[in-house]
Design a protein around this motif. Structure first.
Motif, PDB file in Angstrom:
ATOM      1  N   MET A  59       0.844  -1.199   0.000  1.00 39.99           N
ATOM      2  CA  MET A  59       0.000   0.000   0.000  1.00 39.99           C
ATOM      3  C   MET A  59       0.874   1.242   0.000  1.00 39.99           C
ATOM      4  N   ASN A  60       0.494   2.235  -0.814  1.00 43.79           N
ATOM      5  CA  ASN A  60       1.258   3.462  -0.900  1.00 43.79           C
ATOM      6  C   ASN A  60       1.272   4.207   0.419  1.00 43.79           C
ATOM      7  N   THR A  61       2.411   4.850   0.723  1.00 37.18           N
ATOM      8  CA  THR A  61       2.490   5.738   1.878  1.00 37.18           C
ATOM      9  C   THR A  61       1.614   6.960   1.612  1.00 37.18           C
ATOM     10  N   PRO A  62       0.819   7.416   2.590  1.00 35.53           N
ATOM     11  CA  PRO A  62      -0.041   8.578   2.360  1.00 35.53           C
ATOM     12  C   PRO A  62       0.757   9.826   1.986  1.00 35.53           C
ATOM     13  N   ARG A  63       0.264  10.567   0.973  1.00 37.37           N
ATOM     14  CA  ARG A  63       0.838  11.871   0.657  1.00 37.37           C
ATOM     15  C   ARG A  63       0.330  12.906   1.650  1.00 37.37           C
ATOM     16  N   LEU A  64      -0.947  12.741   2.007  1.00 33.79           N
ATOM     17  CA  LEU A  64      -1.607  13.700   2.893  1.00 33.79           C
ATOM     18  C   LEU A  64      -2.276  12.941   4.029  1.00 33.79           C
ATOM     19  N   GLU A  65      -2.129  13.464   5.243  1.00 30.36           N
ATOM     20  CA  GLU A  65      -2.791  12.869   6.399  1.00 30.36           C
ATOM     21  C   GLU A  65      -3.475  13.961   7.217  1.00 30.36           C
ATOM     22  N   VAL A  66      -4.700  13.693   7.584  1.00 35.35           N
ATOM     23  CA  VAL A  66      -5.437  14.546   8.513  1.00 35.35           C
ATOM     24  C   VAL A  66      -5.548  13.747   9.813  1.00 35.35           C
ATOM     25  N   ARG A  67      -4.987  14.294  10.876  1.00 36.50           N
ATOM     26  CA  ARG A  67      -4.932  13.549  12.137  1.00 36.50           C
ATOM     27  C   ARG A  67      -5.709  14.254  13.251  1.00 36.50           C
ATOM     28  N   ALA A  68      -6.788  13.616  13.671  1.00 39.45           N
ATOM     29  CA  ALA A  68      -7.560  14.046  14.843  1.00 39.45           C
ATOM     30  C   ALA A  68      -7.878  15.545  14.818  1.00 39.45           C
ATOM     31  N   VAL A  69      -8.364  16.009  13.678  1.00 35.38           N
ATOM     32  CA  VAL A  69      -8.646  17.441  13.513  1.00 35.38           C
ATOM     33  C   VAL A  69     -10.040  17.787  14.038  1.00 35.38           C
ATOM     34  N   SER A  70     -10.103  18.837  14.841  1.00 33.55           N
ATOM     35  CA  SER A  70     -11.376  19.389  15.322  1.00 33.55           C
ATOM     36  C   SER A  70     -11.404  20.883  15.037  1.00 33.55           C
ATOM     37  N   LYS A  71     -12.612  21.373  14.730  1.00 36.75           N
ATOM     38  CA  LYS A  71     -12.786  22.796  14.462  1.00 36.75           C
ATOM     39  C   LYS A  71     -14.165  23.231  14.954  1.00 36.75           C
ATOM     40  N   SER A 118     -25.385  18.770   3.415  1.00 39.66           N
ATOM     41  CA  SER A 118     -24.984  20.154   3.614  1.00 39.66           C
ATOM     42  C   SER A 118     -24.840  20.437   5.107  1.00 39.66           C
ATOM     43  N   GLY A 119     -23.712  21.073   5.470  1.00 35.89           N
ATOM     44  CA  GLY A 119     -23.468  21.379   6.873  1.00 35.89           C
ATOM     45  C   GLY A 119     -22.813  20.270   7.667  1.00 35.89           C
ATOM     46  N   SER A 120     -22.394  19.203   6.985  1.00 37.33           N
ATOM     47  CA  SER A 120     -21.800  18.064   7.693  1.00 37.33           C
ATOM     48  C   SER A 120     -20.320  18.245   7.995  1.00 37.33           C
ATOM     49  N   GLY A 121     -19.689  19.293   7.453  1.00 35.66           N
ATOM     50  CA  GLY A 121     -18.278  19.557   7.735  1.00 35.66           C
ATOM     51  C   GLY A 121     -17.335  19.307   6.588  1.00 35.66           C
ATOM     52  N   LYS A 122     -17.872  18.916   5.435  1.00 36.22           N
ATOM     53  CA  LYS A 122     -17.027  18.564   4.284  1.00 36.22           C
ATOM     54  C   LYS A 122     -16.152  19.727   3.836  1.00 36.22           C
ATOM     55  N   SER A 123     -16.784  20.865   3.585  1.00 33.70           N
ATOM     56  CA  SER A 123     -16.029  22.020   3.072  1.00 33.70           C
ATOM     57  C   SER A 123     -15.088  22.592   4.120  1.00 33.70           C
ATOM     58  N   THR A 124     -15.462  22.488   5.397  1.00 37.52           N
ATOM     59  CA  THR A 124     -14.564  22.929   6.469  1.00 37.52           C
ATOM     60  C   THR A 124     -13.288  22.102   6.444  1.00 37.52           C
ATOM     61  N   LEU A 125     -13.428  20.802   6.237  1.00 39.25           N
ATOM     62  CA  LEU A 125     -12.250  19.944   6.130  1.00 39.25           C
ATOM     63  C   LEU A 125     -11.376  20.378   4.962  1.00 39.25           C
ATOM     64  N   GLY A 126     -12.006  20.674   3.806  1.00 37.97           N
ATOM     65  CA  GLY A 126     -11.233  21.121   2.647  1.00 37.97           C
ATOM     66  C   GLY A 126     -10.451  22.379   2.946  1.00 37.97           C
ATOM     67  N   LYS A 127     -11.051  23.315   3.670  1.00 37.34           N
ATOM     68  CA  LYS A 127     -10.374  24.574   3.997  1.00 37.34           C
ATOM     69  C   LYS A 127      -9.218  24.342   4.969  1.00 37.34           C
ATOM     70  N   VAL A 128      -9.362  23.387   5.872  1.00 40.01           N
ATOM     71  CA  VAL A 128      -8.263  23.048   6.777  1.00 40.01           C
ATOM     72  C   VAL A 128      -7.104  22.440   5.990  1.00 40.01           C
ATOM     73  N   ILE A 129      -7.419  21.547   5.055  1.00 36.59           N
ATOM     74  CA  ILE A 129      -6.377  20.924   4.229  1.00 36.59           C
ATOM     75  C   ILE A 129      -5.624  21.984   3.420  1.00 36.59           C
ATOM     76  N   LEU A 130      -6.358  22.977   2.914  1.00 35.15           N
ATOM     77  CA  LEU A 130      -5.756  24.027   2.092  1.00 35.15           C
ATOM     78  C   LEU A 130      -5.049  25.100   2.914  1.00 35.15           C
ATOM     79  N   GLY A 131      -5.244  25.090   4.239  1.00 39.45           N
ATOM     80  CA  GLY A 131      -4.632  26.112   5.084  1.00 39.45           C
ATOM     81  C   GLY A 131      -5.450  27.377   5.173  1.00 39.45           C
ATOM     82  N   LEU A 132      -6.698  27.342   4.704  1.00 40.50           N
ATOM     83  CA  LEU A 132      -7.567  28.511   4.777  1.00 40.50           C
ATOM     84  C   LEU A 132      -8.186  28.656   6.166  1.00 40.50           C
ATOM     85  N   LEU A 133      -8.224  27.557   6.909  1.00 39.86           N
ATOM     86  CA  LEU A 133      -8.658  27.553   8.306  1.00 39.86           C
ATOM     87  C   LEU A 133      -7.640  26.788   9.129  1.00 39.86           C
ATOM     88  N   SER A 134      -7.426  27.215  10.354  1.00 42.79           N
ATOM     89  CA  SER A 134      -6.535  26.484  11.251  1.00 42.79           C
ATOM     90  C   SER A 134      -7.375  25.614  12.185  1.00 42.79           C
TER      91      SER A 134
END
Length: 268
Positions: free
Chosen positions: A1-13, A44-60
């Protein structure tokens, strides 16, 4: 299995709206491998786009971290990191300046992320990117308002590709398009991913689209991941009542519909 390029670990916002706390993300963890499309699905409102913004660095994140190639990524991204992780939004007019032509928008991205290129090299790369998204060069001097929705989205993808990214966050990129144009764009995204070994985080509420493009799926409900599985496994054997409910709402496409769409493709 490929090593992950990107990892999201225990993120809360958490957001505070009129003194009320809204938990947009709760202890979210997922990973993305090279060349993989990992879909993030939910209402809608489930947190999908918030996760995307965290990945992109638009939200901490309030808690947790994002890692790229095993290294923690700061919220304030460097230019190389911005180049590596690009965004394609639902509405390309959010990305494209209405006062800039197609060529000006894409060339601006080239100038910012490839300052070492001279003018001749930039023009060559611009033509290459236009070819990659199958846009004719005679549209180069047009403005976004003079393009169709599908054409605008292809230019938004071209602008992202001009940065030579490794990961693209696709936030509902086809939801505003009709069925035929949507299908054409999904085929293009699939071809680009295979040819350029891109990795996609595909944010959507449409499980029908997910089945066509994604390798794995993470299902969100109220800011939490309730199920993650390979796409076919999720469709064949969903483990939670919420996933079964989502799957029950996916439109069933008849053989006649599939033949009709296939015939339209043959004519375009």
């Amino acid at each position: 299995m490929n090593t992950p390029r990107l990892e999201v670990r225990a993120v809360s916002k958490t957001f505070t709206v009129k003194l009320h706390k809204i938990h947009a993300l709760k202890d979210v963890s997922l990973d993305l491998r090279k060349g993989e499309c990992h879909a993030v699905v939910g209402e809608s409102g489930s947190g999908k786009s918030t996760l995307g913004k965290v990945i992109l660095g638009l939200l901490s994140p309030d808690e947790g971290m994002v890692l790229f190639d095993g290294k923690p990524v700061p919220t304030r991204r460097t230019l190389p990191m911005k180049r590596s992780i690009q965004l394609v939004q639902q509405n390309p007019l959010s990305t494209l300046n209405p006062k800039r032509t197609v060529s000006a928008s894409v060339i601006q991205a080239l100038k910012i992320h490839h300052p070492d290129l001279n003018r001749a090299e930039i023009l060559v790369r611009f033509e290459e990117v236009m070819g990659e998204v199958r846009m004719p060069m005679d549209l180069a001097d047009r403005y976004p308002s003079e393009l169709s929705g599908g054409q605008r989205q292809r230019i938004a993808i071209a602008r992202a590709l001009a940065c030579d990214p490794e990961i693209i966050v696709l936030d509902e990129p086809t939801s505003a398009l009709d069925v035929l144009v949507q299908d054409q764009l999904l085929r293009l995204l699939s071809e680009l991913r295979q040819r350029k070994q891109l990795s996609y985080v595909f944010i959507t509420h449409d499980l029908g689209v997910v089945r066509q493009l994604a390798d794995r799926v993470s299902v969100f409900q109220r800011g939490e991941i309730v199920e993650t599985a390979p796409t076919q496994d999720l469709f064949d054997n969903p483990q939670t009542a919420y996933c079964r409910e989502l799957l029950s709402s996916v439109p069933v496409v008849s053989e006649e519909d599939l033949k009709f769409i296939s015939n339209l493709h043959a004519k375009t």
